[in-house]
Design a protein around this motif. Structure first.
Motif, PDB file in Angstrom:
ATOM      1  N   PRO A   1       1.870  13.566  -3.468  1.00  0.00           N
ATOM      2  CA  PRO A   1       2.719  12.401  -2.969  1.00  0.00           C
ATOM      3  C   PRO A   1       2.727  12.105  -1.380  1.00  0.00           C
ATOM      4  N   PHE A   2       2.876  10.989  -1.231  1.00  0.00           N
ATOM      5  CA  PHE A   2       2.605  10.395   0.129  1.00  0.00           C
ATOM      6  C   PHE A   2       4.076  10.436   0.993  1.00  0.00           C
ATOM      7  N   ASN A   3       4.227  10.375   2.159  1.00  0.00           N
ATOM      8  CA  ASN A   3       5.393  10.469   2.872  1.00  0.00           C
ATOM      9  C   ASN A   3       6.239   9.414   2.460  1.00  0.00           C
ATOM     10  N   GLU A   4       7.721   9.770   2.700  1.00  0.00           N
ATOM     11  CA  GLU A   4       8.550   8.565   2.243  1.00  0.00           C
ATOM     12  C   GLU A   4       8.564   7.300   2.808  1.00  0.00           C
ATOM     13  N   ASN A   5       8.059   7.341   4.112  1.00  0.00           N
ATOM     14  CA  ASN A   5       7.975   6.190   4.995  1.00  0.00           C
ATOM     15  C   ASN A   5       6.776   5.155   4.763  1.00  0.00           C
ATOM     16  N   VAL A   6       5.961   5.706   3.868  1.00  0.00           N
ATOM     17  CA  VAL A   6       4.801   4.917   3.443  1.00  0.00           C
ATOM     18  C   VAL A   6       5.020   3.534   2.777  1.00  0.00           C
ATOM     19  N   LYS A   7       4.648   2.479   3.294  1.00  0.00           N
ATOM     20  CA  LYS A   7       4.949   1.185   2.500  1.00  0.00           C
ATOM     21  C   LYS A   7       3.649   0.546   1.787  1.00  0.00           C
TER      22      LYS A   7
ATOM     23  N   ASN B   1     -18.364   8.134  -4.239  1.00  0.00           N
ATOM     24  CA  ASN B   1     -18.586   8.870  -2.867  1.00  0.00           C
ATOM     25  C   ASN B   1     -17.529   8.431  -1.957  1.00  0.00           C
ATOM     26  N   ASN B   2     -17.291   9.136  -0.966  1.00  0.00           N
ATOM     27  CA  ASN B   2     -16.418   8.832   0.050  1.00  0.00           C
ATOM     28  C   ASN B   2     -15.198   8.232  -0.134  1.00  0.00           C
ATOM     29  N   LEU B   3     -14.296   8.654  -1.365  1.00  0.00           N
ATOM     30  CA  LEU B   3     -13.137   8.281  -1.419  1.00  0.00           C
ATOM     31  C   LEU B   3     -12.108   8.512  -0.383  1.00  0.00           C
ATOM     32  N   LYS B   4     -11.358   7.568   0.160  1.00  0.00           N
ATOM     33  CA  LYS B   4     -10.359   8.227   1.027  1.00  0.00           C
ATOM     34  C   LYS B   4      -9.266   6.850   0.905  1.00  0.00           C
ATOM     35  N   VAL B   5      -7.972   7.589   1.297  1.00  0.00           N
ATOM     36  CA  VAL B   5      -6.761   6.552   1.269  1.00  0.00           C
ATOM     37  C   VAL B   5      -6.193   6.636   2.575  1.00  0.00           C
ATOM     38  N   VAL B   6      -5.868   5.698   3.304  1.00  0.00           N
ATOM     39  CA  VAL B   6      -5.231   5.770   4.327  1.00  0.00           C
ATOM     40  C   VAL B   6      -4.042   4.993   4.414  1.00  0.00           C
ATOM     41  N   ASP B   7      -2.755   5.330   4.767  1.00  0.00           N
ATOM     42  CA  ASP B   7      -1.548   4.554   4.545  1.00  0.00           C
ATOM     43  C   ASP B   7      -1.174   3.877   5.774  1.00  0.00           C
ATOM     44  N   ASN B   8      -0.347   3.395   5.961  1.00  0.00           N
ATOM     45  CA  ASN B   8       0.287   2.248   7.010  1.00  0.00           C
ATOM     46  C   ASN B   8       0.609   3.184   8.271  1.00  0.00           C
ATOM     47  N   LEU B   9       0.891   4.422   8.078  1.00  0.00           N
ATOM     48  CA  LEU B   9       1.143   5.202   9.262  1.00  0.00           C
ATOM     49  C   LEU B   9      -0.286   5.868   9.820  1.00  0.00           C
ATOM     50  N   GLY B  10      -1.169   5.685   9.115  1.00  0.00           N
ATOM     51  CA  GLY B  10      -2.552   6.175   9.585  1.00  0.00           C
ATOM     52  C   GLY B  10      -2.832   7.585   9.237  1.00  0.00           C
ATOM     53  N   MET B  11      -2.223   8.122   8.071  1.00  0.00           N
ATOM     54  CA  MET B  11      -2.548   9.499   7.426  1.00  0.00           C
ATOM     55  C   MET B  11      -3.630   9.047   6.536  1.00  0.00           C
ATOM     56  N   GLU B  12      -4.701  10.315   6.457  1.00  0.00           N
ATOM     57  CA  GLU B  12      -5.685   9.984   5.373  1.00  0.00           C
ATOM     58  C   GLU B  12      -5.573  10.967   4.398  1.00  0.00           C
ATOM     59  N   TYR B  13      -5.810  10.536   3.166  1.00  0.00           N
ATOM     60  CA  TYR B  13      -5.604  11.421   2.126  1.00  0.00           C
ATOM     61  C   TYR B  13      -6.879  11.453   1.301  1.00  0.00           C
ATOM     62  N   LYS B  14      -7.003  12.582   0.424  1.00  0.00           N
ATOM     63  CA  LYS B  14      -8.132  12.599  -0.264  1.00  0.00           C
ATOM     64  C   LYS B  14      -7.707  13.221  -1.757  1.00  0.00           C
ATOM     65  N   PRO B  15      -8.346  12.362  -2.806  1.00  0.00           N
ATOM     66  CA  PRO B  15      -7.590  12.933  -4.293  1.00  0.00           C
ATOM     67  C   PRO B  15      -7.787  14.529  -4.542  1.00  0.00           C
ATOM     68  N   ILE B  16      -6.771  14.796  -5.524  1.00  0.00           N
ATOM     69  CA  ILE B  16      -6.807  16.092  -6.233  1.00  0.00           C
ATOM     70  C   ILE B  16      -7.906  15.898  -7.083  1.00  0.00           C
ATOM     71  N   ASN B  17      -7.883  14.907  -7.688  1.00  0.00           N
ATOM     72  CA  ASN B  17      -8.902  14.854  -8.979  1.00  0.00           C
ATOM     73  C   ASN B  17      -9.051  13.314  -9.281  1.00  0.00           C
ATOM     74  N   PHE B  18     -10.116  13.162  -9.957  1.00  0.00           N
ATOM     75  CA  PHE B  18     -10.373  11.781 -10.649  1.00  0.00           C
ATOM     76  C   PHE B  18     -11.239  11.786 -11.766  1.00  0.00           C
ATOM     77  N   TYR B  19     -10.657  10.986 -12.902  1.00  0.00           N
ATOM     78  CA  TYR B  19     -11.814  10.911 -13.801  1.00  0.00           C
ATOM     79  C   TYR B  19     -11.906   9.674 -14.519  1.00  0.00           C
ATOM     80  N   PHE B  20     -12.827   9.271 -15.505  1.00  0.00           N
ATOM     81  CA  PHE B  20     -12.952   8.110 -16.169  1.00  0.00           C
ATOM     82  C   PHE B  20     -12.475   8.129 -17.429  1.00  0.00           C
TER      83      PHE B  20
END
Length: 178
Positions: free
Chosen positions: A152-158, A112-131
């Motif tokens: 894909p993330f922004n080019e400037n994401v570190k 639940n509640n999966l999210k990714v936040v990059d160093n620029l503050g943008m939030e991403y949700k997955p397209i899919n996930f599987y085990f």
């Protein structure tokens, strides 16, 4: 007379080959083909290398009897061009290794509640996930890989921060370099 001479020379040749094989068998007895000095092949810092905890990621969390660590982070650039279609199919993958520390089989997968936040503050949700079973050829049942796929993330994401809830426990992995 000539046949007898030829027969004698063949007998002498066979005798010499037989004696050579006997000498070769006793002298070389298989041991001369192994490494004679094993210490010369071992690194000088072998004791330090053996102290390290191999198989554990730098990004490792353990909660509620489950340990999760990042196995790999992959940025895949994939462009497709056919006569009737073209496009960018690039994606970003994060693969986690999920392990039940009690060695019990993993039976339920509640993410639940999966999210990714990059160093620029943008939030991403997955397209899919599987085990997936780990390893694929002979699964251990108490260990699995959890695969997330993103656009894909922004080019400037570190770096990125990944947070999700797995079976009621919150896992947050911070500052993962890309």
């Amino acid at each position: 007379m000539k046949k007898r001479r030829t027969l004698k020379s063949i007998m002498y040749l066979l005798l010499i080959i037989f004696i050579g094989l006997v000498i070769f068998t006793f002298v070389f007895n298989g041991m001369s083909f192994s490494v004679s000095n094993m210490d010369s092949n071992v690194p000088y810092n072998i004791k330090d290398l053996l102290k390290k905890d191999y198989g554990k990621s730098k990004y490792y969390l353990s909660k509620g009897g489950v340990s999760i660590d990042i196995e790999r982070v992959l940025n895949e650039n994939y462009f497709i061009t056919y006569s009737w279609m073209s496009g960018n199919k690039s994606s970003f993958y994060v693969v986690f290794l999920v392990e039940n520390q009690n060695k019990n089989p993993i039976s339920n997968h509640k993410i639940n509640n999966l999210k990714v936040v990059d160093n620029l503050g943008m939030e991403y949700k997955p397209i899919n996930f599987y085990f997936d079973d780990y390893p694929v050829d002979e699964p251990l049942k108490y260990k699995e890989t959890l695969n997330f796929r993103f656009l894909p993330f922004n080019e400037n994401v570190k770096s990125i921060t990944i947070s999700f809830n797995y079976n009621g426990n919150d896992f947050v992995f911070k500052n993962i370099p890309i």
